[in-house]
Design an enzyme around this catalytic site. Structure first.
Site, mmCIF file in Angstrom:
data_model
loop_
_atom_site.group_PDB
_atom_site.id
_atom_site.type_symbol
_atom_site.label_atom_id
_atom_site.label_comp_id
_atom_site.label_asym_id
_atom_site.label_seq_id
_atom_site.Cartn_x
_atom_site.Cartn_y
_atom_site.Cartn_z
ATOM 1 N N CYS A 1 0.868 -1.185 0.000
ATOM 2 C CA CYS A 1 0.000 0.000 0.000
ATOM 3 C C CYS A 1 0.904 1.234 0.000
ATOM 4 C CB CYS A 1 -0.969 -0.014 1.186
ATOM 5 S SG CYS A 1 -0.184 0.055 2.808
ATOM 6 N N ASP B 1 -8.161 3.965 1.273
ATOM 7 C CA ASP B 1 -7.159 4.366 2.263
ATOM 8 C C ASP B 1 -7.890 4.835 3.520
ATOM 9 O OD1 ASP B 1 -5.238 5.600 3.778
ATOM 10 O OD2 ASP B 1 -4.300 6.639 2.097
ATOM 11 N N ARG C 1 -3.209 -0.618 5.502
ATOM 12 C CA ARG C 1 -3.821 -1.690 4.718
ATOM 13 C C ARG C 1 -2.922 -2.898 4.510
ATOM 14 N NH1 ARG C 1 -5.264 2.233 -0.102
ATOM 15 N NH2 ARG C 1 -3.300 3.069 0.685
HETATM 16 P P1 4NP Z 1 -1.721 2.842 4.117
HETATM 17 O O1 4NP Z 1 -2.326 4.192 4.710
HETATM 18 O O2 4NP Z 1 -1.209 3.175 2.739
HETATM 19 O O3 4NP Z 1 -2.885 1.909 4.084
HETATM 20 O O4 4NP Z 1 -0.631 2.400 5.080
HETATM 21 C C1 4NP Z 1 -1.597 5.365 4.818
HETATM 22 C C2 4NP Z 1 -0.732 5.540 5.862
HETATM 23 C C3 4NP Z 1 -0.040 6.728 6.003
HETATM 24 C C4 4NP Z 1 -0.223 7.730 5.080
HETATM 25 C C5 4NP Z 1 -1.083 7.553 4.011
HETATM 26 C C6 4NP Z 1 -1.763 6.362 3.877
HETATM 27 N N1 4NP Z 1 0.469 8.945 5.232
HETATM 28 O O5 4NP Z 1 0.218 9.875 4.435
HETATM 29 O O6 4NP Z 1 1.292 9.102 6.154
#
Ligand code: 4NP
Length: 151
Positions: free
Chosen positions: A8, A121, A14
């Site tokens: 991800c 997300d 995720r």
């Molecule tokens: P992930 O979610 O891609 O599902 O781990 C996110 C975690 C952190 C961030 C964005 C999406 N961030 O911008 O820090």
């Protein structure tokens, strides 16, 4: 050994869930599962507490996972790379060095039970977002585990 990488953006919401959920459904002697993020914001961190909590609710411990960034070597080290959304897909494909690399990259929800193609997300949302993400990933991982057993 089949080696599966879940990817991800941040590798804290995720893909850690996808790693934990698929690991819980496969034989660890024949299937290795890992996860990574296309961005480096959270390298070295544990998963988001909300992902840890929703996994815990379903009896899965993801608290020991450590965030890492996706690397070009992952194309050689893994059999299949499952991405959570179209943006992850484009980010990973942009690093591919060959058609073989590109063929390894698949949207996780292509194996899901619904018409939804992207795992949303949940980072900026509430706990309900994590429950929804858990269920979408769980359905796809059930189908992937069945496919792996039949190989
Ligand atoms: P992930 O979610 O891609 O599902 O781990 C996110 C975690 C952190 C961030 C964005 C999406 N961030 O911008 O820090």
């Amino acid at each position: 050994m089949t080696k599966i990488l879940m990817v991800c953006l941040g590798n804290i919401c995720r893909s850690p869930l996808a790693e934990g959920i698929l690991k819980n459904k496969v034989n660890p002697n024949t299937v290795f599962v890992d996860s990574a993020g296309t961005a480096g914001y959270h390298i070295g961190n544990a998963p988001d507490p909300r992902s840890i909590a929703v996994a815990n609710k379903y009896g899965i411990d993801i608290s020991k996972q450590v965030c890492r960034k996706f690397t070009v070597e992952d194309f050689n080290n893994f059999t299949t790379i499952f991405v959570m959304d179209n943006s992850n897909y484009n980010n990973v494909i942009a690093l591919a060095q060959s058609p073989e690399h590109k063929n390894k990259v698949k949207l996780l929800l292509n194996f899901g039970d619904t018409k939804i193609t992207e795992v949303p997300d949940p980072y900026y949302g509430g706990d309900q977002g994590f429950e929804n993400v858990y269920n979408l990933i769980d359905q796809a991982c059930t189908n992937i585990a069945k496919t792996l057993k039949n190989q």
